[in-house]
Design a protein around this motif. Sequence first.
Motif, PDB file in Angstrom:
ATOM      1  N   TYR A  77       0.853  -1.193   0.000  1.00 36.25           N
ATOM      2  CA  TYR A  77       0.000   0.000   0.000  1.00 36.25           C
ATOM      3  C   TYR A  77       0.889   1.242   0.000  1.00 36.25           C
ATOM      4  CZ  TYR A  77      -3.150   3.583   1.993  1.00 36.25           C
ATOM      5  OH  TYR A  77      -3.872   4.712   2.230  1.00 36.25           O
ATOM      6  N   PHE A  78       0.597   2.204  -0.914  1.00 37.28           N
ATOM      7  CA  PHE A  78       1.385   3.419  -1.046  1.00 37.28           C
ATOM      8  C   PHE A  78       0.440   4.619  -1.062  1.00 37.28           C
ATOM      9  CE2 PHE A  78       3.407  -0.092  -3.115  1.00 37.28           C
ATOM     10  CZ  PHE A  78       4.740  -0.017  -2.755  1.00 37.28           C
ATOM     11  N   ASN A  79       0.783   5.651  -0.250  1.00 40.40           N
ATOM     12  CA  ASN A  79       0.005   6.882  -0.214  1.00 40.40           C
ATOM     13  C   ASN A  79       0.996   8.041  -0.114  1.00 40.40           C
ATOM     14  OD1 ASN A  79      -1.566   9.119   0.434  1.00 40.40           O
ATOM     15  ND2 ASN A  79      -3.006   7.945   1.664  1.00 40.40           N
ATOM     16  N   PRO A  80       1.278   8.759  -1.246  1.00 41.75           N
ATOM     17  CA  PRO A  80       2.267   9.853  -1.216  1.00 41.75           C
ATOM     18  C   PRO A  80       1.748  11.116  -0.544  1.00 41.75           C
ATOM     19  CG  PRO A  80       1.293   9.672  -3.394  1.00 41.75           C
ATOM     20  CD  PRO A  80       0.737   8.527  -2.597  1.00 41.75           C
ATOM     21  N   CYS A  81       0.426  11.204  -0.287  1.00 44.79           N
ATOM     22  CA  CYS A  81      -0.206  12.346   0.391  1.00 44.79           C
ATOM     23  C   CYS A  81      -0.092  13.639  -0.435  1.00 44.79           C
ATOM     24  CB  CYS A  81       0.382  12.551   1.787  1.00 44.79           C
ATOM     25  SG  CYS A  81       0.132  11.117   2.857  1.00 44.79           S
ATOM     26  N   ASP A  82      -0.810  14.683   0.027  1.00 45.75           N
ATOM     27  CA  ASP A  82      -0.836  15.955  -0.700  1.00 45.75           C
ATOM     28  C   ASP A  82       0.167  16.934  -0.090  1.00 45.75           C
ATOM     29  OD1 ASP A  82      -1.996  16.688   1.650  1.00 45.75           O
ATOM     30  OD2 ASP A  82      -4.039  16.745   0.855  1.00 45.75           O
ATOM     31  N   ASN A  83      -0.072  18.248  -0.319  1.00 42.67           N
ATOM     32  CA  ASN A  83       0.877  19.272   0.133  1.00 42.67           C
ATOM     33  C   ASN A  83       0.455  19.961   1.425  1.00 42.67           C
ATOM     34  OD1 ASN A  83       2.653  18.907  -2.000  1.00 42.67           O
ATOM     35  ND2 ASN A  83       1.508  20.290  -3.330  1.00 42.67           N
ATOM     36  N   GLU A  84      -0.297  19.306   2.274  1.00 44.05           N
ATOM     37  CA  GLU A  84      -0.796  19.932   3.495  1.00 44.05           C
ATOM     38  C   GLU A  84       0.329  20.412   4.396  1.00 44.05           C
ATOM     39  OE1 GLU A  84      -3.623  18.846   7.366  1.00 44.05           O
ATOM     40  OE2 GLU A  84      -3.403  17.414   5.720  1.00 44.05           O
ATOM     41  N   TYR A  85       1.443  19.714   4.426  1.00 48.00           N
ATOM     42  CA  TYR A  85       2.561  20.061   5.309  1.00 48.00           C
ATOM     43  C   TYR A  85       3.750  20.614   4.520  1.00 48.00           C
ATOM     44  CZ  TYR A  85      -0.014  17.558   8.914  1.00 48.00           C
ATOM     45  OH  TYR A  85      -0.979  17.156   9.815  1.00 48.00           O
ATOM     46  N   GLY A  86       3.489  21.354   3.458  1.00 51.12           N
ATOM     47  CA  GLY A  86       4.574  21.924   2.671  1.00 51.12           C
ATOM     48  C   GLY A  86       4.775  21.146   1.384  1.00 51.12           C
ATOM     49  N   SER A  87       5.790  21.563   0.615  1.00 50.79           N
ATOM     50  CA  SER A  87       6.067  20.945  -0.679  1.00 50.79           C
ATOM     51  C   SER A  87       6.264  19.440  -0.519  1.00 50.79           C
ATOM     52  CB  SER A  87       7.322  21.569  -1.289  1.00 50.79           C
ATOM     53  OG  SER A  87       7.619  20.957  -2.523  1.00 50.79           O
ATOM     54  N   ASN A  88       5.436  18.697  -1.222  1.00 52.81           N
ATOM     55  CA  ASN A  88       5.449  17.240  -1.033  1.00 52.81           C
ATOM     56  C   ASN A  88       5.224  16.521  -2.363  1.00 52.81           C
ATOM     57  OD1 ASN A  88       5.581  14.908   0.627  1.00 52.81           O
ATOM     58  ND2 ASN A  88       3.359  14.740   0.639  1.00 52.81           N
TER      59      ASN A  88
END
Length: 558
Positions: free
Chosen positions: A534-545
């Motif tokens: 399972y992979f979840n790269p997530c969004d930019n909520e905590y800065g450049s991501n």
Amino acid sequence: MASSTSLLSEEQFHCPICLDMFTRPVSTPCGHNYCMACIESYWDGALVCQCPVCKERFEMRPHLKVNTFISELKSQFMLLQVTDQLQVNSGSVVLCDICIDTQQEAVKSCLECLTSYCEVHLEPHHRAAGLRKHTLVNPVTNLEDKICKEHNRLLVMFCRGDGVLLCDVCTSLQHVSHDVVPVLQAYKQMSALLGDTEAKVQQMVQERQQKVQAMKESIKQSKRETEDVVTNNEQELATLLYEIQKSHAELVKVVKKKQKASEEQVEGFISGVESEIMELQITMIKLRELKQTEDQLRFLQNFPNSPLLPHTMDLSLFSFNRHLEAQHIQKSLGSSVSQLRMLLNQMNAEISKFAFSDGTEVSNELMLRYMQQYEVNVSLDLRTANPLLILSDNCKEVRYGMGSGLWINQNLNPNMFSEHLAVLGTRGFSSQKFYFEVFVGRKTEWCLGVATASLQRKGGITRTPHCGLWAIWFLEDKFETFSAPGVPVYLGKVQRVGVFVDYDVGQVSFYDIQRAALIYLFSDCSFTEQLYPYFNPCDNEYGSNLDPMVIVPVSCTE
């Protein structure tokens, strides 16, 4: 009718190009013979067609057809080889199947009748026109087991790819492009393989026996040295004040606890190695029994399709150096006792340090090397990816983004995640152990783990221990588990993460590869269905991501 005598040799049926037995033999106008595929391939792309042997040139490319005479001659030669070998291997007298009262010794076996005849009952095969066409061979026991059930012909070939015995008809019709060799050749090659494997098994048994003996000696030495540490320091500390007696009691407690833990560790290792020895010895017995089978066909029929060697652990991954720790504490305490009044606090600190030091760094390094043996090839499944994720062409990278990248999943389907920015691996696992590594670099948020096939894809996923997802979630500078939000389990950033699953034991562990440190371990898990990466790269909520999560092989360096 077949005869057991022949002036022909196997080399006469070898193709000059592939140097193997003819397959669909053809003859060139100059009179030389080749496999049809070999000579056709030899001429393809050539400016001038010529004979590879005598170099005679042909103005036009010859139109070749299978030479039925050579093909039949080759079949008869192989038939003679097999029947002669069968008679040699049988080693027993074959009796006539027709005799009623007193069975006479058979002189021939008929491949069409599947019957063995004495001289008297063989006479109709010499006289009757229909029977004269039958193929007679030297007497063979259990003839029906050596005949192709479909074509009623003797089994003379072996397909190494499919692991099956074939007659000449099966070979020409169903296994033309397969790796097919004569029975005798297959028997010799696989007998040699058994011999090599048996020697390897014997060597592995000896190595494990030596390792077990060394571990037993080490634990004895460790126990003696531990007892010496306790006894020697007891005499020196007995005359000191209450604080010294307290330190001494703590020392005894810690050392014995460490010794007990070491003994349990080594005993567990020895138990596992002894189990491997037993399994290898059983394997060796089976190999020897199979190797002693002289009946070629029975040998090949009983030859296992599964790997000959059982799965075993790498002995180099385990070592025992408990005595070094004992020597260290003895030296440290000896120095402290001589200046006890001045160094009492330092001595207590050393005891505490020894109490809480369990060789984690070394143990984790060894554990990581052990787990990496179970590396599997993981690719991302396009069908499960959230539409906001971008996957690379090789399905090894995933990142969050809109309208850019190597591939964007735009088509909704029931398999994809609609809310979670997640994607699963293409392959599921339902037993044993597996391991993979992921490079996360400078990402500020990501989630990684394994999930069940039935994990909810539509809407949000409830973060509970029974949701079907065993994952860690990285947020800026700390880790928490997906099933327990808000509870830090590890501090600091990592660049590369190893994921190891022991399905049968029910454990999922995550490692910081650079530090060889355990990030988190899910234990006592109850797996009832296949697990998918399972992979979840997530969004930019905590800065450049926007950096990707990259599946990398163990051998790859940053």
